[in-house]
Write an enzyme that holds these catalytic residues in place. Structure first.
Site, short mmCIF file in Angstrom:
data_model
loop_
_atom_site.label_atom_id
_atom_site.label_comp_id
_atom_site.label_asym_id
_atom_site.label_seq_id
_atom_site.Cartn_x
_atom_site.Cartn_y
_atom_site.Cartn_z
N HIS A 136 77.85 -51.31 81.91
CA HIS A 136 77.01 -52.25 80.80
C HIS A 136 77.98 -52.94 80.05
O HIS A 136 77.42 -53.50 78.68
CB HIS A 136 76.21 -51.30 79.77
CG HIS A 136 75.01 -50.47 80.75
ND1 HIS A 136 74.42 -50.98 81.61
CD2 HIS A 136 74.97 -49.16 80.84
CE1 HIS A 136 73.69 -50.04 82.16
NE2 HIS A 136 74.00 -48.99 81.79
N GLU A 150 74.80 -59.11 79.19
CA GLU A 150 74.11 -58.03 78.14
C GLU A 150 73.74 -58.80 77.14
O GLU A 150 73.91 -60.09 76.58
CB GLU A 150 75.49 -57.40 77.87
CG GLU A 150 76.23 -56.53 78.77
CD GLU A 150 75.43 -55.53 79.57
OE1 GLU A 150 74.46 -55.00 78.85
OE2 GLU A 150 75.73 -55.43 80.67
N ASP A 176 76.58 -61.77 85.37
CA ASP A 176 76.24 -60.39 84.48
C ASP A 176 76.15 -60.58 82.90
O ASP A 176 76.97 -61.33 82.56
CB ASP A 176 76.89 -59.07 84.76
CG ASP A 176 76.08 -58.02 84.28
OD1 ASP A 176 75.07 -57.58 84.81
OD2 ASP A 176 76.58 -57.60 83.12
N ASP A 223 80.55 -54.95 85.01
CA ASP A 223 79.48 -54.97 85.94
C ASP A 223 79.44 -56.20 86.88
O ASP A 223 79.33 -56.31 88.07
CB ASP A 223 78.25 -55.05 85.31
CG ASP A 223 77.92 -53.56 84.71
OD1 ASP A 223 78.62 -52.64 84.77
OD2 ASP A 223 76.86 -53.49 83.93
#
EC number: 3.1.13.-
Length: 215
Positions: free
Chosen positions: A181, A25, A23, A186
């Site tokens: 987030h 960001e 994941d 996540d």
């Protein structure tokens, strides 16, 4: 080295692919121009009975590359302040070099051929990993250049849900929206979700595939 004919081995489950849950960001949606700000990876393992489980976790805050766009809307959404020195951010090169090194070791240890990214709406995460690896001039990228396992699509099929939080809850996996987030949170939840989907298919008799001898 693992036996690829062993259907209870990780190397025998996904045609020699080594799945790694990722994941990211970011500071926008464009992998070429917008900053990668955080990345986490969870490797997976198969136990002796053939059940898929999370294994090792890596997590890095990442410094925006030189000239990167920082979209205010994206920063407001994920709550990341790229200028905060307490983030302990490292360069794209250092973050991906560490992840790639661990993944290559996992491929070798598990007797697999190549890694494949598992992610929720995987095209997004895959595009940022590939763009960052190219910027960092990392030549030994262990991940498949375009194939992915997308837990959003798999969850839609199995659970009737495509949003990560709703898919986790439908699968009986707790999900704390206040931690959403964060790449680390996540990724951990996506790893649990992917394992549940794969294991549920096994429980339902979908794996191993039936053979002529067993019919």
């Amino acid at each position: 080295m693992a036996d690829k004919s062993d259907l209870n081995a990780l190397s025998g489950r996904f045609r020699g692919y080594y799945p790694v849950v990722i994941d990211v960001e970011t500071a926008g949606f464009n992998a070429q121009s917008d900053a990668l700000l955080e990345i986490a990876a969870v490797t997976l393992q198969m136990n002796k009975e053939g059940w898929l489980l999370p294994d090792e976790t890596l997590h890095f805050h990442v410094e925006p590359f030189e000239g990167a766009n920082l979209q205010p809307e994206a920063l407001a959404f994920n709550g990341i302040d790229p200028t905060n020195p307490l983030r302990g951010a490292v360069s794209e090169h250092d973050a991906l070099h560490a992840i790639f090194k661990a993944v290559r070791k996992g491929i070798k240890d598990k007797g697999c051929n190549r890694a494949i990214i598992v992610a929720h709406n995987a095209n997004f995460d895959h595009s940022f990993v590939m763009a960052a690896a190219e910027r960092a001039s990392l030549k030994r990228n262990p991940f498949h250049p375009f194939a992915t396992f997308d837990t959003a699509a798999l969850s839609g099929l199995v659970l009737g849900q495509t949003v990560l939080a709703k898919a986790c809850l439908a699968a009986g996996i707790p999900f704390d929206s206040s931690q959403a987030h964060s790449a680390l949170y996540d990724t951990l939840q996506t790893a649990k979700l992917f394992c549940e989907l794969v294991n549920r298919w096994k429980k339902l008799g979908g794996w191993p595939l039936p053979t002529a001898e067993s019919e």
